[in-house]
Scaffold this active site. Structure first.
Site, short mmCIF file in Angstrom:
data_model
loop_
_atom_site.label_atom_id
_atom_site.label_comp_id
_atom_site.label_asym_id
_atom_site.label_seq_id
_atom_site.Cartn_x
_atom_site.Cartn_y
_atom_site.Cartn_z
N ARG A 124 0.81 -1.18 -0.01
CA ARG A 124 -0.07 -0.15 -0.08
C ARG A 124 0.89 1.36 -0.04
O ARG A 124 1.68 1.39 0.67
CB ARG A 124 -0.93 0.00 1.31
CG ARG A 124 -1.89 -1.23 1.09
CD ARG A 124 -2.92 -1.18 2.28
NE ARG A 124 -3.77 -0.16 2.26
CZ ARG A 124 -4.60 0.18 3.24
NH1 ARG A 124 -4.52 -0.53 4.31
NH2 ARG A 124 -5.40 1.32 3.05
N ASP A 321 -15.47 2.84 3.39
CA ASP A 321 -15.21 1.30 3.80
C ASP A 321 -16.39 0.57 3.37
O ASP A 321 -16.35 -0.81 3.74
CB ASP A 321 -14.77 1.42 5.05
CG ASP A 321 -13.25 2.10 5.21
OD1 ASP A 321 -12.41 2.34 4.33
OD2 ASP A 321 -12.98 2.57 6.23
N ARG A 394 -12.74 -6.67 5.88
CA ARG A 394 -14.06 -6.30 5.05
C ARG A 394 -14.59 -7.20 4.14
O ARG A 394 -15.90 -7.34 3.94
CB ARG A 394 -14.25 -4.62 4.77
CG ARG A 394 -13.82 -3.83 5.75
CD ARG A 394 -14.18 -2.58 5.69
NE ARG A 394 -13.49 -1.57 6.80
CZ ARG A 394 -13.67 -1.21 7.76
NH1 ARG A 394 -14.61 -1.90 8.49
NH2 ARG A 394 -12.89 -0.36 8.87
C1 S3P Z 1 -9.47 6.28 7.60
C2 S3P Z 1 -9.53 6.77 6.38
C3 S3P Z 1 -9.75 5.89 4.99
C4 S3P Z 1 -10.47 4.83 5.49
C5 S3P Z 1 -9.54 3.95 6.26
C6 S3P Z 1 -9.53 4.68 7.74
C7 S3P Z 1 -9.00 6.95 8.69
O1 S3P Z 1 -9.14 6.02 4.32
O2 S3P Z 1 -10.47 3.97 4.28
O3 S3P Z 1 -10.09 2.67 6.70
O4 S3P Z 1 -8.82 6.42 9.71
O5 S3P Z 1 -8.41 8.02 8.48
P1 S3P Z 1 -8.64 7.32 3.13
O6 S3P Z 1 -9.25 8.49 3.77
O7 S3P Z 1 -7.12 7.68 3.49
O8 S3P Z 1 -9.06 7.05 2.02
#
Ligand code: S3P
Length: 435
Positions: A124, A321, A394
């Site tokens: 990632r 999500d 998920r």
């Molecule tokens: C999160 C933000 C999201 C989400 C992740 C948790 C966070 O990612 O998908 O599971 O806690 O800030 P992004 O906002 O970077 O897409």
């Protein structure tokens, strides 16, 4: 160790459930708690793999973490006093920890840190945080300029005015944390609103976070003192699995208690309502916030017939999500369900465009992947079969819910992945079966 669990179709679901604590808010309470100069008591901290990685990392950085029966006390090091870590900081599977923590560490003058994680984390990208941090003066190294392991050499930072290329709460939060220690002021501009837990927690701590027209502005701080106590609400993203099951299994009626109803998280509920789901609750944040500026409420969910919908880019960050669950609802709906502007799904715990499309097609769905989302042709239901979690929590829970609502049941290979955010998931679902 990978576990295979079968979820058979059920006749109805009934009862009430308090889902586990919010993962995003738990991560932030531990991280900001470690950065603070006064202790903070955290109630209902999420006890799951991801958030335990964060507690371990904070302890490695010199914060004292006292675990009590019903709360934690975190005694932080102060903004500029993170300890030199012995060895690599292991973030496990936690993308939020990997993306937020460098914002703090980049400003620890004269100390170097290396962050690494599991196989999923290693695939990632971290360039999305490296780009703005470097503009602030940070000294960083990433594998192939893009991936963990990620080395952070702390130095003096300065403020920037940065426009995020893609709405991301993780990147926004990383820059805002660095801004607390950077000389001058920092402005982060977002193309669309994303979850704002960091801003709310900082505001509740008395930091002047100015928010106007898609921009967040923060200035250098001498210290951070959080509210004495943070109570973490239940996680809407975890609740969403029970909510989807309640919508899809005929004759169901479920009440989800104490759920975080921050409007930057409720996109899924609004999409589901648009598809015809009956969800009753305060989605407009009328009530007083619990702590850290976060609202909570109860949600009452009833099964009903669904029709397809289109999810456009602006809605994506508000339901990011839960988009796998939108695909699942789409399989049961009449007509087409389209999700656009969601290329970010490719860099989640798995490539969630591919794993969701392949996974649900394997259960009898009719889905097509696109460059930035998917198109689902609803057929009113799903046959069932086998789905692989690919180590993605998920996806494991998506398969389980699909099984409960399917005609023939679903076997989920790698169900243990759910422990990343929702260790009691299977037991909670079993608790909703009528006796
Ligand atoms: C999160 C933000 C999201 C989400 C992740 C948790 C966070 O990612 O998908 O599971 O806690 O800030 P992004 O906002 O970077 O897409």
């Amino acid at each position: 160790m990978s576990s295979t669990v079968r979820f058979d179709p059920v006749r109805r679901l009934k009862g009430s459930l308090t889902p586990p604590a919010d993962k995003s808010i738990s991560h932030r309470s531990a991280l900001l708690g470690a950065m603070a100069s006064e202790p903070v008591r955290v109630r209902n901290y999420l006890d799951a793999a991801d958030t335990n990685s964060t507690l371990a990392a904070m302890a490695q950085l010199g914060a004292l973490v006292d675990r009590h029966a019903d709360h934690l006390v975190i005694r932080g090091t102060g903004l500029r006093e993170a300890a030199p870590a012995l060895g690599t900081i292991d973030v496990g599977n936690a993308g939020t920890l990997m993306r937020l923590l460098p914002g703090w560490l980049a400003a620890q003058e004269g100390r170097s840190y290396t962050l690494d994680g599991d196989a999923s984390i290693r695939g990632r990208p971290v360039d999305r945080i490296a780009i703005p941090l470097r503009l602030m003066g940070a000294r960083l190294e990433a594998r192939d300029e893009r991936f963990p392991p990620f080395a952070v050499h702390g130095t003096r930072l300065h403020g920037i005015d940065y426009t995020l290329p893609v709405a991301s709460a993780q990147v926004k939060s990383c820059v805002l944390l660095a801004a607390l220690m950077a000389d001058g002021e920092t402005i982060v501009r977002e193309p669309e609103p994303s979850r704002d837990h960091t801003e709310r927690m900082l505001l509740a701590a008395g930091i002047q976070v100015q928010r106007t027209d898609g921009a967040v502005r923060v200035v250098n701080q001498d210290e951070l003192v959080l509210d004495e106590e943070i109570i973490v609400p239940a996680d809407l993203s975890s609740a969403a699995f029970a909510i989807a099951a309640g919508i899809l299994v005929p004759k169901s009626r479920l009440v989800l208690r104490g759920v975080n109803t921050n409007w930057t998280r409720t996109g899924f509920l609004k999409i589901a309502q648009r598809m015809g789901a009956i969800i009753v609750g305060d989605l407009e944040e009328h009530g007083a916030p619990l702590t850290a500026g976060e609202p909570t409420g109860d949600l009452d969910v009833t099964a009903g017939p669904l029709h397809g919908t289109t999810v456009e880019s602006w809605e994506v960050p508000l339901a990011i999500d839960e988009l796998p669950l939108v695909a699942l609802l789409g399989c049961f709906a009449e007509g087409e369900t389209i999700v656009r502007g969601a290329a970010e799904l490719k860099v989640k715990e798995s490539d969630r465009i591919q794993t969701v499309v392949d996974g649900l097609n394997g259960l009898g769905g009719q889905l097509e992947a696109t460059d930035d989302g998917f198109v689902v042709t609803g057929t009113g239901g799903l046959r069932g079969g086998t789905i692989h979690s690919h180590g993605d929590h998920r996806l494991a829970m998506l398969g389980a819910v699909a099984g409960l609502a399917s005609r023939e049941g679903v076997e989920v290979v790698g169900m243990d992945a759910a422990d990343v955010s929702y260790p009691g998931f299977a037991a909670d679902m079993a608790g909703l079966l009528p006796s």
